[in-house]
Design an enzyme around this catalytic site. Structure first.
Site, PDB file in Angstrom:
ATOM      1  N   GLY A   1     -54.862 -44.513 -25.961  1.00  0.00           N
ATOM      2  CA  GLY A   1     -55.457 -45.832 -25.297  1.00  0.00           C
ATOM      3  C   GLY A   1     -54.766 -46.537 -24.126  1.00  0.00           C
ATOM      4  O   GLY A   1     -53.596 -46.119 -23.847  1.00  0.00           O
TER       5      GLY A   1
ATOM      6  N   HIS B   1     -28.623 -67.737 -43.462  1.00  0.00           N
ATOM      7  CA  HIS B   1     -28.072 -68.301 -42.357  1.00  0.00           C
ATOM      8  C   HIS B   1     -26.944 -67.497 -41.800  1.00  0.00           C
ATOM      9  O   HIS B   1     -26.270 -66.697 -42.506  1.00  0.00           O
ATOM     10  CB  HIS B   1     -27.309 -69.542 -42.742  1.00  0.00           C
ATOM     11  CG  HIS B   1     -26.477 -70.441 -41.687  1.00  0.00           C
ATOM     12  ND1 HIS B   1     -27.067 -71.097 -40.781  1.00  0.00           N
ATOM     13  CD2 HIS B   1     -25.152 -70.479 -41.713  1.00  0.00           C
ATOM     14  CE1 HIS B   1     -26.113 -71.581 -39.808  1.00  0.00           C
ATOM     15  NE2 HIS B   1     -24.980 -71.326 -40.550  1.00  0.00           N
TER      16      HIS B   1
ATOM     17  N   VAL C   1     -52.017 -63.834 -20.383  1.00  0.00           N
ATOM     18  CA  VAL C   1     -51.050 -62.927 -20.865  1.00  0.00           C
ATOM     19  C   VAL C   1     -50.500 -61.879 -20.064  1.00  0.00           C
ATOM     20  O   VAL C   1     -48.988 -61.823 -19.772  1.00  0.00           O
ATOM     21  CB  VAL C   1     -51.574 -62.353 -22.166  1.00  0.00           C
ATOM     22  CG1 VAL C   1     -50.553 -61.725 -22.743  1.00  0.00           C
ATOM     23  CG2 VAL C   1     -52.254 -63.299 -22.820  1.00  0.00           C
TER      24      VAL C   1
HETATM   25  P1  NAI Z   1     -56.654 -63.640 -19.996  1.00  0.00           P
HETATM   26  O1  NAI Z   1     -57.976 -63.933 -20.429  1.00  0.00           O
HETATM   27  O2  NAI Z   1     -55.545 -63.875 -20.888  1.00  0.00           O
HETATM   28  O3  NAI Z   1     -56.156 -64.775 -18.602  1.00  0.00           O
HETATM   29  C1  NAI Z   1     -56.804 -64.813 -17.654  1.00  0.00           C
HETATM   30  C2  NAI Z   1     -56.574 -66.001 -16.546  1.00  0.00           C
HETATM   31  O4  NAI Z   1     -57.129 -65.968 -15.381  1.00  0.00           O
HETATM   32  C3  NAI Z   1     -57.093 -67.329 -17.271  1.00  0.00           C
HETATM   33  O5  NAI Z   1     -56.126 -68.043 -17.373  1.00  0.00           O
HETATM   34  C4  NAI Z   1     -58.303 -67.619 -16.135  1.00  0.00           C
HETATM   35  O6  NAI Z   1     -58.382 -68.766 -16.243  1.00  0.00           O
HETATM   36  C5  NAI Z   1     -57.783 -67.070 -14.947  1.00  0.00           C
HETATM   37  N1  NAI Z   1     -58.741 -66.962 -13.908  1.00  0.00           N
HETATM   38  C6  NAI Z   1     -59.973 -66.386 -14.154  1.00  0.00           C
HETATM   39  N2  NAI Z   1     -60.538 -66.079 -12.843  1.00  0.00           N
HETATM   40  C7  NAI Z   1     -59.705 -66.884 -11.830  1.00  0.00           C
HETATM   41  C8  NAI Z   1     -59.740 -66.956 -10.495  1.00  0.00           C
HETATM   42  N3  NAI Z   1     -60.855 -66.658  -9.685  1.00  0.00           N
HETATM   43  N4  NAI Z   1     -58.615 -67.597  -9.687  1.00  0.00           N
HETATM   44  C9  NAI Z   1     -57.532 -67.773 -10.582  1.00  0.00           C
HETATM   45  N5  NAI Z   1     -57.336 -67.542 -11.724  1.00  0.00           N
HETATM   46  C10 NAI Z   1     -58.570 -67.270 -12.646  1.00  0.00           C
HETATM   47  O7  NAI Z   1     -56.639 -62.414 -19.366  1.00  0.00           O
HETATM   48  P2  NAI Z   1     -55.353 -61.255 -19.016  1.00  0.00           P
HETATM   49  O8  NAI Z   1     -54.017 -61.902 -18.898  1.00  0.00           O
HETATM   50  O9  NAI Z   1     -56.132 -60.258 -17.825  1.00  0.00           O
HETATM   51  O10 NAI Z   1     -55.224 -60.400 -20.241  1.00  0.00           O
HETATM   52  C11 NAI Z   1     -56.658 -59.544 -20.573  1.00  0.00           C
HETATM   53  C12 NAI Z   1     -56.837 -59.252 -22.277  1.00  0.00           C
HETATM   54  O11 NAI Z   1     -55.557 -58.593 -22.652  1.00  0.00           O
HETATM   55  C13 NAI Z   1     -56.526 -60.556 -22.891  1.00  0.00           C
HETATM   56  O12 NAI Z   1     -57.619 -60.704 -23.915  1.00  0.00           O
HETATM   57  C14 NAI Z   1     -55.194 -60.557 -23.634  1.00  0.00           C
HETATM   58  O13 NAI Z   1     -55.353 -61.175 -24.651  1.00  0.00           O
HETATM   59  C15 NAI Z   1     -54.943 -59.226 -23.724  1.00  0.00           C
HETATM   60  N6  NAI Z   1     -53.476 -58.868 -23.679  1.00  0.00           N
HETATM   61  C16 NAI Z   1     -52.620 -59.121 -24.583  1.00  0.00           C
HETATM   62  C17 NAI Z   1     -51.255 -58.979 -24.441  1.00  0.00           C
HETATM   63  C18 NAI Z   1     -50.474 -59.406 -25.682  1.00  0.00           C
HETATM   64  O14 NAI Z   1     -51.066 -59.759 -26.769  1.00  0.00           O
HETATM   65  N7  NAI Z   1     -49.128 -59.539 -25.497  1.00  0.00           N
HETATM   66  C19 NAI Z   1     -50.600 -58.317 -23.436  1.00  0.00           C
HETATM   67  C20 NAI Z   1     -51.744 -58.217 -22.412  1.00  0.00           C
HETATM   68  C21 NAI Z   1     -53.156 -58.257 -22.361  1.00  0.00           C
END
Ligand code: NAI
Length: 461
Positions: free
Chosen positions: A40, A440, A179
């Protein structure tokens, strides 16, 4: 045509784990996957490839910034982007092949192609209809685009295109300080791009503990990323391979423009359920496009759903746990997921990790709590490794001392958090952690010190 006990649709971390667990529990299982490889989004174009690039670019950062201090002389390595992409590709292959091996080992059939569900008990792939007692939908999520922004995966990219850029950009604009934006923004910043992050809100990583948000943003700024906060992106135009991003500042509605070689759109993901035929089947959906479930069961008998396609955090490990739970339920066991103890990790450097409640959530709930905080500045191992930025913060109930949440920014935070997850799973008090002997010198001692800080106080601060 084979008849199955279970057909899982989608082979991401939710789907493949569900299929393997179900097979281990004695079911005859198939998993449908239309991609050429299993795993995936996570294994092919998400968690795994991004970690390879984060690792490689972090090594470069260490060579450029810390090697000389340790007496390691010579020029810092230069970047061979093609080879870095090859390394990333090999990492993906090793992982996706690994799932193929596990499927064979557990006798899970891989049905190649895209599935639809003509009726409960039937899964159609190509022209063939496979009969099955149960169906688990683990179809995952896709990039949520913004109005006025067209992703071409060359100049304007999603996380998928950002893992395959033809060359390292000079100027990169990241839309969204979540993220994905911060992980991939960090990669290209370390590889030499000037990275500007445009975020709608006034804080980065919405929903995270406010103290961590502030320290995290300060750290990223020190690393060279720049932030435009409170800015709503209006659109992106591309001309001659160069992008112009238009945004409006929310405080005064003023409109601005910024140019870049590459724009990364990282404004969230949405459930992917296209082509399954759910509407025709009458499967009930949530308002935001997720499949509605009750204990993973949809309203149609014999059809279940897990992972990004249902509500909850879009995290691979949340999907995995749900995959195991639903397999166990189908086997007549009591599969369950504790949604209060699901860690979240951002794999930047330093890493950021959290579990349970934030301080803001506890305040809002009117809960009496105490805070135990310990800086990595007081941790010998972190100081030796140039990794003393950050802290461990543990939130515990004021009366019972039971751990309610933990927030870490610092070295190996994504691994350190699990000690606290286990403690929370067992309903432990901060004192339980504080009284546990920690080797430690380890980063883990910072966790113990934060636990001590919930009581009589830490030793090293
Ligand atoms: P996200 O939901 O974490 O962040 C999106 C950001 O974009 C938010 O801060 C939001 O306020 C901003 N935003 C939205 N519309 C906007 C606009 N028009 N102009 C400017 N800023 C705007 O989404 P992201 O980073 O795309 O990740 C998607 C998903 O994938 C999430 O649910 C995340 O948890 C998951 N993911 C998790 C990872 C990890 O666990 N390490 C790594 C990559 C993704």
């Amino acid at each position: 045509m084979a008849s199955y006990d279970l057909i899982v649709i989608g082979s991401g971390p939710g789907g493949y784990v569900c299929a393997i667990r179900a097979a281990q529990l004695g079911m005859k299982v198939a998993c449908v996957e239309g991609r050429e490889t299993l795993g995936g989004t996570c294994l092919n174009v998400g968690c795994i490839p991004s970690k390879a690039l984060l690792h490689a670019s972090h090594q470069l950062h260490e060579a450029e910034h810390n090697f000389a201090k340790m007496g390691l002389k010579g020029k810092a390595p230069s970047v061979d982007w093609k080879q870095m992409l090859t390394y990333k590709g090999e990492t993906i292959e090793a992982n996706t092949k690994g799932i193929e091996f596990l499927f064979k080992k557990n006798k899970v059939d891989w049905i190649k192609g895209w599935a639809s569900i003509p009726a409960a008990g039937q899964v159609k792939v190509g022209d063939e209809v496979h009969e099955t007692k149960n169906i688990v939908i683990a179809s995952g999520s896709e990039v949520a685009t913004l109005p006025g922004v067209e992703i071409d995966e060359k100049t304007v990219v999603s996380s998928t295109g950002a893992l395959e850029l033809a060359k390292i950009p000079k100027e990169m604009v990241v839309i969204g300080a979540g993220v994905i934006g911060l992980e991939l923004g960090s990669v290209y910043s370390r590889l030499g791009a000037s990275v500007q992050v445009i975020e709608f809100l006034d804080v980065i990583t919405p929903g995270m503990d406010a103290e961590v948000q502030k320290t995290f943003q300060r750290t990223l700024k020190k690393q060279g990323l720049t932030f435009t906060m409170g800015a709503a992106v209006q659109g992106v135009t591309v001309k001659g391979g160069k992008a112009t991003v238009t945004y409006k500042l929310r405080k005064d509605d003023s409109e601005h423009e910024v140019k870049a070689d590459t724009v990364l759109v990282a404004t969230g993901r949405r459930p992917y359920t296209d082509g399954l035929g759910l509407a025709e089947l009458g499967v009930e959906m949530e308002e935001r496009g997720q499949i509605k479930t009750n204990g993973y069961a949809t309203n149609v008998a014999g059809i279940y759903a897990i992972g990004d396609a249902i509500t909850g955090p879009m995290l691979a490990h949340k999907a995995e746990d749900e995959g195991m739970a639903v397999a166990e339920i189908l086997a007549g066991q009591k599969g369950h997921v504790n949604y209060d103890v699901i860690p979240g990790v951002i794999y930047t450097h330093p890493e950021v990790a959290n579990v349970g409640a934030t301080e803001e959530q506890l305040k809002e709930a009117g809960r009496a709590y105490k805070v135990g905080k310990f800086s990595f500045m007081g941790n010998g191992r972190a100081k030796a490794n140039f990794a003393a930025d950050g802290f461990v913060k543990i939130l515990a109930d004021k009366t019972t001392d039971r751990i309610l949440g933990a927030h870490i920014i610092g070295p190996m935070a994504g691994d350190l958090i699990h000690e606290i997850c286990v403690a929370m799973e067992f309903g432990a008090a901060a004192e339980d952690l504080a009284r546990t002997c920690h080797a430690h010198p380890t980063y883990s001692e910072a966790v113990r010190e934060a636990a001590l800080a919930c009581g009589d106080g830490p030793i090293h601060s």
